[in-house]
Design an enzyme around this catalytic site. Structure first.
Site, PDB file in Angstrom:
ATOM      1  N   THR A 409       0.844  -1.198   0.000  1.00 13.58           N
ATOM      2  CA  THR A 409       0.000   0.000   0.000  1.00 13.58           C
ATOM      3  C   THR A 409       0.877   1.245   0.000  1.00 13.58           C
ATOM      4  O   THR A 409       2.067   1.180   0.298  1.00 13.58           O
ATOM      5  CB  THR A 409      -0.916  -0.020   1.259  1.00 13.58           C
ATOM      6  N   GLU A 446      -6.844  -8.017  -3.494  1.00 16.25           N
ATOM      7  CA  GLU A 446      -7.611  -7.327  -2.455  1.00 16.25           C
ATOM      8  C   GLU A 446      -8.655  -8.208  -1.775  1.00 16.25           C
ATOM      9  O   GLU A 446      -9.040  -7.961  -0.626  1.00 16.25           O
ATOM     10  CB  GLU A 446      -8.303  -6.107  -3.060  1.00 16.25           C
TER      11      GLU A 446
END
Length: 592
Positions: A409, A446
């Site tokens: 991230t 994800e």
């Protein structure tokens, strides 16, 4: 907010109510003309502009857009498209993001939810085969782990709402860098050379990824100039044609084809891609004694956790003087433990399940919850806001979800020349996403942010998979406003489920311990999720903090190599103060 905020493109689902300030969910409204009987004074911004992000080349792309008159949103798009090129291990156009946007002139907040969605064919048993729950690595490196990417759609929705620069110009810095080539950074080279990571991921088994990251079978090295013409070509198409160049046609078919490969092919369809929608949501804010903390609502954890931790910390330390103390460190740990326990139990996609967001940050619940502080060696459990607030017990609705999110991230903080601000956290989930590459970018994994186990103790898990559902996220793009309602702080971080603790550290460090942005970022990371407390010991004060907490009875897990990537901007009386996490490669630079 400009009228164009409500003129979102056809592929974007816009909840009109979410575009309007709501009581308790935005910064305080200014007096109306009727109330004052005179036009309000114009809101003046004279603090300058700044970009803080994970790579100097991306920061310079953002500053270029700001110099040319673009907004914070314009700059964020330019910054992120460069980040997708130079740090593909962390984020990119194959993933998604939450963006919190503050409009200074209108004094309004909006959240752009570009979180990935599960294919419509997914159900609660997405990661269950023959009754057995898949282990994390198997699920991660499969075609089933990828959600429909939200990044390009988020770019367009945000630009339609508040962009000023010409759409195509925002992609040019990344296009030029991809065609000319960029120098591989130490962090990217180090991850590619990491044998343990290489054994877990399938980068060198995917034809496109292998050729790109391991030319002639060897990982890219520091300083190697790596071009990416496929990425440049796709961005050129998006610049010319908009999101349809990504969600339809050749690129969409390439995504479906690569996810349909073994092992464990996914079920994403062309319709899943073409029907993806960004959601505009009101920010959720908590009012505290001297400030207001605002962040993204579920499926993000930001608004719930940042307001719970600060609110509980404030109550535990009530009556103490500002500044650091060992007792306050322990209080922060206790506040984290309670907030994480509630977050793990209740937070999920509120479009699919009941999430008691406002109840969890209600001052009356926090007043009661602070009495639940567990003994240092205790195992924190969720509270029951329904019972406390007289709405009936809700704790038995769900089984507690301890899904371990991994840190692939990045975070971007921006304030532009007009005082508008962006706090955006973007991700592909784990390092290098699910290792499958399409047109020069990596796809995400994800969906492993869902609970792979759909029931716990015979109770459904709120964060179980479902078709069209968005997985819970720890991403916490956050803004803090002072007692006058003026923007004070923009903060956020990558780091998997540790994001909650990383971001909270900057809020506590700046607001109560009196630190600068950089000093707060540099503090040891302390993560108190569950019974143990992780303490980063390979930085200054880290071992001292670990020893102190251990002596106080907390089960301490000494940790090294923390993966935070905090980027913070603070509005001071004389201008903007920025900070960038030394644990990564970012910078915070003011506009000349």
């Amino acid at each position: 907010m400009k009228p164009s905020t409500l003129l979102c493109p056809a592929f974007v689902l816009v909840a009109l109510a979410a575009c309007q300030p709501q009581s308790g969910n935005s910064v305080p409204d200014r007096p109306t003309l009727e109330e004052t009987e005179q036009a309000p004074a114009p809101r003046i911004w004279d603090k300058g502009a700044m970009v803080a992000a994970a790579d100097p080349r991306a920061v310079e792309a953002g500053l270029k857009i700001l110099r040319e008159g673009g907004t914070a949103i314009d700059a964020a798009i330019a910054v992120h498209t460069v980040l997708g090129l130079v740090e593909p291990q962390s984020s990119g156009i194959g993933g998604g993001a939450f963006m919190v946007y503050y409009d200074h002139e209108d004094d309004a907040l909006t959240v752009f939810d570009g979180r990935e969605t599960a294919p419509q064919a997914a159900d609660e048993n997405l990661f269950v085969i023959d009754g057995e729950v898949l282990d994390y690595v198997t699920a991660w490196q499969s075609g089933r782990s990828a959600g429909v990417p939200g990044m390009i759609a988020l770019y367009k929705a945000a630009h339609e709402a508040e962009g000023q620069a010409e759409w195509g110009s925002l992609f040019q810095p990344a296009i030029d860098l991809a065609r000319e080539g960029f120098e591989v950074s130490p962090r990217l080279a180090g991850l590619l050379a990491n044998e343990r990571l290489r054994d877990a991921v399938r980068l060198d088994e995917d034809e496109n990824a292998s050729a790109y990251f391991f030319p002639e079978g060897e990982p890219l090295t520091v300083g190697t100039v790596r071009d990416n013409p496929a990425y440049a070509d796709l961005l050129q198409s998006v610049a010319a044609s908009g999101p349809s160049a990504f969600y339809e046609g050749d690129n969409a078919q390439a995504i479906i084809d690569v996810l349909g490969q073994e092992p464990l092919p996914g079920a994403m369809t062309l319709d899943d891609l073409s029907s993806y929608s960004v959601k505009l949501r009101p920010a959720v804010c908590g009012d505290h004694e001297t400030m207001r903390i605002c962040s993204a609502p579920p499926p993000s954890s930001g608004a719930v956790t940042q307001n719970m931790i600060w609110g509980l910390y404030e109550r535990i330390t009530e009556g103490s003087s500002p500044g650091y103390s060992d007792e306050k460190l322990a209080a922060w740990v206790d506040a984290q433990r309670l907030a994480y326990a509630d977050r793990d139990h209740y937070v999920a996609d509120a479009d699919f399940v009941q999430v008691p967001t406002s109840d969890l940050i209600d001052p009356r619940y926090l007043d009661a919850r602070v009495a639940d502080v567990f003994a240092p060696d205790g195992n924190p459990q969720a509270g029951d806001p329904g019972e406390v607030l007289g709405r009936g017990s809700i704790i038995g609705m769900w089984g507690r979800d301890l899904t371990d999110e991994t840190p692939g991230t990045t975070h971007i903080s921006i304030i532009d020349k007009q005082g508008n601000a962006v706090s955006m956290t973007a991700t592909v989930e784990s390092a290098f996403g699910n290792s499958r590459m399409v047109n020069g970018y990596l796809l995400n994994n994800e969906l492993t942010d869902f609970s792979r186990q759909p029931t716990i103790n015979s109770l459904p898990v709120a964060n179980a998979p479902a078709g069209g559902k968005r997985p819970r996220s720890s991403m916490s793009p956050t803004m803090v406003f002072d007692q006058d309602g003026d923007l004070f702080m923009v903060t956020g971080s990558p780091g998997g489920n540790s994001i909650v603790a990383y971001v909270s550290k900057t809020i506590v460090g700046v607001l109560d311990w009196g630190l600068s942005a950089q000093e707060a970022i540099n503090l040891p990371n302390v993560i108190a999720r569950g019974p143990s407390v992780g303490v980063e010991i390979d930085v200054e004060r880290g071992q001292d903090w670990a020893d102190m907490l251990s002596a106080a009875g907390y089960p301490v897990e000494e940790r090294t190599g923390e993966n935070s990537g905090l980027h913070v901007i603070i509005v001071r009386g004389n201008g903007l103060e920025g900070g960038a996490d030394p644990r990564r490669e970012g910078v915070a630079l003011a506009l000349d």
